[in-house]
Design an enzyme around this catalytic site. Sequence first.
Site, PDB file in Angstrom:
ATOM      1  N   SER A  27       0.584  -1.379   0.077  1.00  0.00           N
ATOM      2  CA  SER A  27      -0.081   0.425   0.171  1.00  0.00           C
ATOM      3  C   SER A  27       0.597   1.142  -0.513  1.00  0.00           C
ATOM      4  O   SER A  27       1.845   0.852   0.126  1.00  0.00           O
ATOM      5  CB  SER A  27      -0.708   0.029   1.093  1.00  0.00           C
ATOM      6  OG  SER A  27      -1.624   0.656   1.490  1.00  0.00           O
ATOM      7  N   TYR A  34      -0.330   0.335  10.967  1.00  0.00           N
ATOM      8  CA  TYR A  34      -0.676  -0.196   9.172  1.00  0.00           C
ATOM      9  C   TYR A  34       0.577  -0.239   8.667  1.00  0.00           C
ATOM     10  O   TYR A  34       0.909  -0.462   7.318  1.00  0.00           O
ATOM     11  CB  TYR A  34      -1.841   0.637   8.837  1.00  0.00           C
ATOM     12  CG  TYR A  34      -2.202   0.492   7.500  1.00  0.00           C
ATOM     13  CD1 TYR A  34      -2.661  -0.855   7.055  1.00  0.00           C
ATOM     14  CD2 TYR A  34      -1.929   1.159   6.311  1.00  0.00           C
ATOM     15  CE1 TYR A  34      -3.203  -1.026   5.375  1.00  0.00           C
ATOM     16  CE2 TYR A  34      -2.820   0.883   4.945  1.00  0.00           C
ATOM     17  CZ  TYR A  34      -3.229  -0.165   4.885  1.00  0.00           C
ATOM     18  OH  TYR A  34      -3.266  -0.261   3.400  1.00  0.00           O
TER      19      TYR A  34
END
Length: 328
Positions: free
Chosen positions: A160, A186
Amino acid sequence: MTTTAQQPLNSGFGAASTAEEVIKGIDLTGKVAIVTGGYSGIGLETARVLRTAGAEIVVPARDVERARTALEAVPGAEVEYLDLLDPASIDSFAEKFLASGRPLHLLVNNAGIMATPLARDARGYEAQFAINHLGHFQLTTRLWPALVAAKGARVVVLSSRGIRFAGVDFDDLNFEHRTYEPFLAYGQSKTANALFAVEVDRRGKEHGIRAFAVHPGLIIDTGLVKHIDPAMLRAAGALDSAGEPIRDPERQMKTVQQGAATTVWCATSPRLDGLGGVYCENVDITPLVTPENEAAWATGDTIPGVLPRAVAPEAAARLWEVSERLTA
């Protein structure tokens, strides 16, 4: 710090390309694919499109009944139980697949969670790192014999643009000594995903295994963002005033069909034969972010690229060794 060779190929596709466009002309008859998270969002679209090209599809799922219902749209897809937070279930899934005697041509490590409240698995590992990276590390290494048997396998790891939030903190992977922040955790897990692809490729290429990390784009309507305040998404320009997703592929705001395109390209494109260990987005290998454009890259969403720290071979090798110890 050395990095991988991030040289775009001018693939002929782009940010708005869909998985169906990418798969045209590719025959996967006789190939076997495992897609984690293959029963929702871009994972489901990935599984569906690979199946239309002839691949046998296996979807590991924590919620087997939900998966079977979703996969009615993918005739012939197999569903098997697997919980990425449960090491025993990962081993059980891998042992069952290996016992089938099938080679594994495509492994798509797609499942993941994002910016969740602090949670830990039974071993005490922080949940985003455990699910997004460690679970997939264990799955990939346990399935290694089947990948070797394919004599030409590809592993695709979903990363990501969240790599911008954090690198891998080898001194405190599980937030035992620092304040837990959902996006920091994350970012660490997504950087780990990118590094994992680098080391899978280094270790696997002599056996015909090549690996790729993918940034699919920002796809709001997949359930991944359920822990994020909608006000934050509106402020980021991802939702309109009515709460509907804004579609703008050049700003990485994509549909599910567009979000699955880079995954499918990395898994199947002949253009990538002989290549691997690279980070891809918008259906191409993406360039390295240079020091002079890092600030613009980190605060914007139109400049493509990957941070050098996310494709650094030394860090990738260290992460592999640490992950081996954590999942032993």
